[in-house]
Motif scaffolding. Structure first.
Motif, PDB file in Angstrom:
ATOM      1  N   TRP A 115       0.809  -1.228   0.000  1.00  0.00           N
ATOM      2  CA  TRP A 115       0.000   0.000   0.000  1.00  0.00           C
ATOM      3  C   TRP A 115       0.837   1.270   0.000  1.00  0.00           C
ATOM      4  O   TRP A 115       0.308   2.358   0.194  1.00  0.00           O
ATOM      5  CB  TRP A 115      -0.950  -0.004   1.206  1.00  0.00           C
ATOM      6  N   GLY A 116       2.123   1.156  -0.219  1.00  0.00           N
ATOM      7  CA  GLY A 116       2.956   2.354  -0.352  1.00  0.00           C
ATOM      8  C   GLY A 116       3.296   3.034   0.949  1.00  0.00           C
ATOM      9  O   GLY A 116       3.511   4.250   0.986  1.00  0.00           O
ATOM     10  N   GLY A 117       3.398   2.271   2.028  1.00  0.00           N
ATOM     11  CA  GLY A 117       3.706   2.877   3.320  1.00  0.00           C
ATOM     12  C   GLY A 117       5.088   3.487   3.388  1.00  0.00           C
ATOM     13  O   GLY A 117       5.279   4.551   3.988  1.00  0.00           O
ATOM     14  N   ALA A 118       6.085   2.831   2.763  1.00  0.00           N
ATOM     15  CA  ALA A 118       7.446   3.370   2.800  1.00  0.00           C
ATOM     16  C   ALA A 118       7.515   4.706   2.075  1.00  0.00           C
ATOM     17  O   ALA A 118       8.203   5.639   2.522  1.00  0.00           O
ATOM     18  CB  ALA A 118       8.418   2.370   2.168  1.00  0.00           C
ATOM     19  N   ARG A 119       6.797   4.815   0.977  1.00  0.00           N
ATOM     20  CA  ARG A 119       6.771   6.090   0.254  1.00  0.00           C
ATOM     21  C   ARG A 119       6.102   7.183   1.092  1.00  0.00           C
ATOM     22  O   ARG A 119       6.561   8.329   1.131  1.00  0.00           O
ATOM     23  CB  ARG A 119       6.024   5.924  -1.076  1.00  0.00           C
ATOM     24  N   ASP A 120       5.020   6.827   1.782  1.00  0.00           N
ATOM     25  CA  ASP A 120       4.354   7.814   2.627  1.00  0.00           C
ATOM     26  C   ASP A 120       5.228   8.225   3.802  1.00  0.00           C
ATOM     27  O   ASP A 120       5.197   9.392   4.230  1.00  0.00           O
ATOM     28  CB  ASP A 120       3.020   7.255   3.128  1.00  0.00           C
ATOM     29  N   LEU A 121       6.020   7.299   4.325  1.00  0.00           N
ATOM     30  CA  LEU A 121       6.980   7.675   5.365  1.00  0.00           C
ATOM     31  C   LEU A 121       7.976   8.691   4.842  1.00  0.00           C
ATOM     32  O   LEU A 121       8.271   9.698   5.493  1.00  0.00           O
ATOM     33  CB  LEU A 121       7.725   6.442   5.882  1.00  0.00           C
ATOM     34  N   ALA A 122       8.496   8.444   3.653  1.00  0.00           N
ATOM     35  CA  ALA A 122       9.473   9.356   3.059  1.00  0.00           C
ATOM     36  C   ALA A 122       8.855  10.721   2.783  1.00  0.00           C
ATOM     37  O   ALA A 122       9.512  11.761   2.931  1.00  0.00           O
ATOM     38  CB  ALA A 122      10.034   8.757   1.774  1.00  0.00           C
ATOM     39  N   ASP A 123       7.576  10.718   2.395  1.00  0.00           N
ATOM     40  CA  ASP A 123       6.884  11.973   2.090  1.00  0.00           C
ATOM     41  C   ASP A 123       6.243  12.601   3.317  1.00  0.00           C
ATOM     42  O   ASP A 123       5.576  13.632   3.207  1.00  0.00           O
ATOM     43  CB  ASP A 123       5.806  11.730   1.030  1.00  0.00           C
ATOM     44  N   GLN A 124       6.407  11.967   4.480  1.00  0.00           N
ATOM     45  CA  GLN A 124       5.825  12.445   5.744  1.00  0.00           C
ATOM     46  C   GLN A 124       4.314  12.654   5.602  1.00  0.00           C
ATOM     47  O   GLN A 124       3.775  13.722   5.882  1.00  0.00           O
ATOM     48  CB  GLN A 124       6.524  13.725   6.211  1.00  0.00           C
ATOM     49  N   ARG A 125       3.648  11.603   5.187  1.00  0.00           N
ATOM     50  CA  ARG A 125       2.216  11.659   4.911  1.00  0.00           C
ATOM     51  C   ARG A 125       1.493  10.577   5.701  1.00  0.00           C
ATOM     52  O   ARG A 125       1.906   9.419   5.734  1.00  0.00           O
ATOM     53  CB  ARG A 125       1.976  11.476   3.412  1.00  0.00           C
ATOM     54  N   LEU A 126       0.378  10.949   6.318  1.00  0.00           N
ATOM     55  CA  LEU A 126      -0.505  10.015   7.001  1.00  0.00           C
ATOM     56  C   LEU A 126      -1.694   9.754   6.086  1.00  0.00           C
ATOM     57  O   LEU A 126      -2.520  10.637   5.856  1.00  0.00           O
ATOM     58  CB  LEU A 126      -0.967  10.587   8.351  1.00  0.00           C
ATOM     59  N   ARG A 127      -1.789   8.536   5.563  1.00  0.00           N
ATOM     60  CA  ARG A 127      -2.800   8.207   4.554  1.00  0.00           C
ATOM     61  C   ARG A 127      -3.443   6.874   4.900  1.00  0.00           C
ATOM     62  O   ARG A 127      -2.767   5.933   5.317  1.00  0.00           O
ATOM     63  CB  ARG A 127      -2.137   8.144   3.169  1.00  0.00           C
ATOM     64  N   HIS A 128      -4.736   6.789   4.729  1.00  0.00           N
ATOM     65  CA  HIS A 128      -5.442   5.550   5.047  1.00  0.00           C
ATOM     66  C   HIS A 128      -5.187   4.504   3.971  1.00  0.00           C
ATOM     67  O   HIS A 128      -4.911   4.826   2.820  1.00  0.00           O
ATOM     68  CB  HIS A 128      -6.930   5.796   5.228  1.00  0.00           C
ATOM     69  N   VAL A 129      -5.310   3.243   4.372  1.00  0.00           N
ATOM     70  CA  VAL A 129      -5.054   2.148   3.442  1.00  0.00           C
ATOM     71  C   VAL A 129      -6.172   2.027   2.422  1.00  0.00           C
ATOM     72  O   VAL A 129      -5.929   1.934   1.213  1.00  0.00           O
ATOM     73  CB  VAL A 129      -4.875   0.822   4.210  1.00  0.00           C
ATOM     74  N   GLY A 130      -7.410   1.993   2.897  1.00  0.00           N
ATOM     75  CA  GLY A 130      -8.539   1.806   1.998  1.00  0.00           C
ATOM     76  C   GLY A 130      -9.823   2.260   2.645  1.00  0.00           C
ATOM     77  O   GLY A 130      -9.840   2.795   3.760  1.00  0.00           O
ATOM     78  N   GLU A 131     -10.924   2.037   1.954  1.00  0.00           N
ATOM     79  CA  GLU A 131     -12.215   2.493   2.452  1.00  0.00           C
ATOM     80  C   GLU A 131     -12.620   1.805   3.749  1.00  0.00           C
ATOM     81  O   GLU A 131     -13.491   2.292   4.472  1.00  0.00           O
ATOM     82  CB  GLU A 131     -13.287   2.264   1.383  1.00  0.00           C
ATOM     83  N   ALA A 132     -12.006   0.659   4.054  1.00  0.00           N
ATOM     84  CA  ALA A 132     -12.307  -0.015   5.319  1.00  0.00           C
ATOM     85  C   ALA A 132     -11.946   0.847   6.525  1.00  0.00           C
ATOM     86  O   ALA A 132     -12.437   0.605   7.627  1.00  0.00           O
ATOM     87  CB  ALA A 132     -11.569  -1.351   5.386  1.00  0.00           C
ATOM     88  N   PHE A 133     -11.100   1.844   6.324  1.00  0.00           N
ATOM     89  CA  PHE A 133     -10.769   2.788   7.399  1.00  0.00           C
ATOM     90  C   PHE A 133     -12.044   3.361   8.001  1.00  0.00           C
ATOM     91  O   PHE A 133     -12.145   3.574   9.219  1.00  0.00           O
ATOM     92  CB  PHE A 133      -9.899   3.907   6.826  1.00  0.00           C
ATOM     93  N   ALA A 134     -13.041   3.616   7.155  1.00  0.00           N
ATOM     94  CA  ALA A 134     -14.270   4.273   7.599  1.00  0.00           C
ATOM     95  C   ALA A 134     -15.121   3.395   8.493  1.00  0.00           C
ATOM     96  O   ALA A 134     -16.087   3.869   9.101  1.00  0.00           O
ATOM     97  CB  ALA A 134     -15.084   4.728   6.389  1.00  0.00           C
ATOM     98  N   GLU A 135     -14.792   2.120   8.598  1.00  0.00           N
ATOM     99  CA  GLU A 135     -15.615   1.206   9.386  1.00  0.00           C
ATOM    100  C   GLU A 135     -15.299   1.244  10.874  1.00  0.00           C
ATOM    101  O   GLU A 135     -16.047   0.681  11.670  1.00  0.00           O
ATOM    102  CB  GLU A 135     -15.442  -0.219   8.850  1.00  0.00           C
ATOM    103  N   ASP A 136     -14.209   1.889  11.257  1.00  0.00           N
ATOM    104  CA  ASP A 136     -13.799   1.905  12.665  1.00  0.00           C
ATOM    105  C   ASP A 136     -13.516   3.339  13.103  1.00  0.00           C
ATOM    106  O   ASP A 136     -12.482   3.912  12.755  1.00  0.00           O
ATOM    107  CB  ASP A 136     -12.547   1.042  12.851  1.00  0.00           C
TER     108      ASP A 136
END
Length: 425
Positions: A115-136
């Protein structure tokens, strides 16, 4: 089952923190292609109530079977979990909250990052994995907490939009008090807790979870005392000062809620806030009950809300009034809480625009006053009063007089020392 043949993966925070070059905490593992019966047969101890989690027979680290989850009702508990040999690592990672928490390492040390977590770490970005985020809805709080941990990170636009949608759909209203407090308290202990409040406010969750704090934003204060003017902004500065001074959780909670009453100041007297201390107390009781705030945090918050203005003015109120302040704080029986109150008051004073590096002599003054008053021989005073045939109130009056005399002497010494330091400086 042969333990060495298991498909096990290190997952989540340990992988993330390793990539960040930071010390990792507990390590979590996911097992793919195994059944609960096979895990038990291999010596693993089952501990999970809602889904299969096991303790390693030697290391006692947690190993969870790869699982998927399906939302069945609002709130944190409304899930049905599925495990089985057909559930893949990618399926398991897909149910996680943020991409930076959805990475794994296999037994050979290779990074698994669908899901591109390493890239988001490098870009200092907090991003949800998918729409399942909305379930909790707890994930809104976790997102805000991570923002407080890494204030240099930004929340992805699409993730913030999803959080706003969740709040609008009432998901935040379904959160149970224990989980709200758990995440809020952990966020307050992060390096910049103001970021947690900012994220919650931006997505609308703060108004649902802490409306008393939300109401502070936009409320003006006197610019001569508060150059930042906005009471909400001041509150953010106070909790960040509490973090900078590395204070304990009760101090940080008190810092967050010490000024709640300013949101209910009548409009015709703004920007003055006469009597806001009692109004803060009136709001704190219901808030503490609603979130089931622990007793130590609740007690300190109420003490700070009631007394912080008196502490700020303590050097000018006279020795007798200073002793009464010590009495109201129950400093004699609870010196540790008294010290925490002084810390919270220092955060309040320094949590203002241009005041972050200013000293707070009131704390040292009251510490000296308390030490002097505490040195009074209470047993000897009580014995002397009783020798005169007096009891009860007479003992209290004599003790108050002796403590006031000791505090007056300490105050004179403190001021003399302060003048001497000013001349030498």
């Amino acid at each position: 089952m042969d333990v060495m043949a298991m498909q096990t993966y290190l997952v989540g925070g340990a992988v993330r923190d390793e990539l960040l070059g930071r010390p990792a905490g507990d390590r979590d593992w996911v097992v793919v292609g195994a059944t609960p019966e096979q895990m038990v047969a291999a010596g693993y101890q089952p501990v999970g109530r809602d889904f299969p989690v096991f303790l390693h027979p030697r290391t006692h680290e947690e190993y969870a079977l790869a699982r998927t989850e399906r939302k069945t009702a609002k709130g944190y508990h409304g899930f049905v979990f599925q495990t089985g040999e057909g559930v893949t690592l990618e399926d398991d990672l897909a149910r996680r909250d943020l991409t930076i928490n959805a990475m794994a390492r296999d037994e050979a040390g290779r990074l698994v990052d669908p899901w591109g977590g390493a890239r988001d770490l490098a870009d200092q970005r907090l991003r949800h994995v998918g729409e399942a985020f909305a379930e909790d809805p707890v994930r809104i709080l976790r997102l805000a907490r991570f923002a407080a941990r890494w204030p240099e990170f930004h929340v992805a636009h699409e993730t913030m939009a999803l959080c706003r949608h969740m709040v609008a759909m009432g998901e935040a209203d379904a959160l149970v008090p224990e989980r709200v407090w758990q995440e809020l308290s952990r966020g307050l202990l992060e390096p910049r807790p103001s970021r947690m409040i900012e994220v919650l406010r931006e997505c609308g969750a703060l108004a649902r979870l802490l409306p008393e704090v939300e109401a502070l934003f936009g409320v003006p204060q006197r610019a001569d005392y508060h150059p930042e003017i906005d009471t909400g902004v001041h509150t953010l500065m106070v909790i960040d000062m509490a973090a900078q001074l590395q204070t304990a959780l009760p101090v940080r909670w008190a810092a967050l809620v010490h000024d709640l009453g300013k949101a209910t100041t009548p409009a015709h007297v703004l920007p003055r806030h006469i009597g806001h201390e009692q109004r803060s107390l009136d709001l704190l009781g219901p808030l503490s009950q609603r979130l089931r705030v622990p007793v130590d945090c609740q007690g300190l918050a109420e003490l700070v809300a009631r007394e912080h203005s008196h502490v700020h003015r303590c050097e000018g109120i006279g020795a007798a009034a200073q002793v009464r302040l010590l009495d109201r704080c129950d400093a004699w029986r609870r010196p540790e809480r008294f010290e925490q109150m002084l810390q919270a008051c220092e955060c309040d004073a320094r949590g203002r625009l241009g005041f972050a590096d200013q000293p707070y002599p009131q704390a040292e003054f009251l510490r000296a006053a308390f030490a002097a008053a505490r040195s009074v021989d209470t047993a000897a005073i009580a014995a002397a009063v009783m020798a005169r045939g007096q009891r009860g109130p007479a003992i209290g009056q004599a003790l108050h007089a002796a403590r006031s005399e000791a505090v007056a002497a300490a105050a004179a010494e403190f001021r003399a020392s302060d003048r001497s330091a000013s001349r030498s400086g």
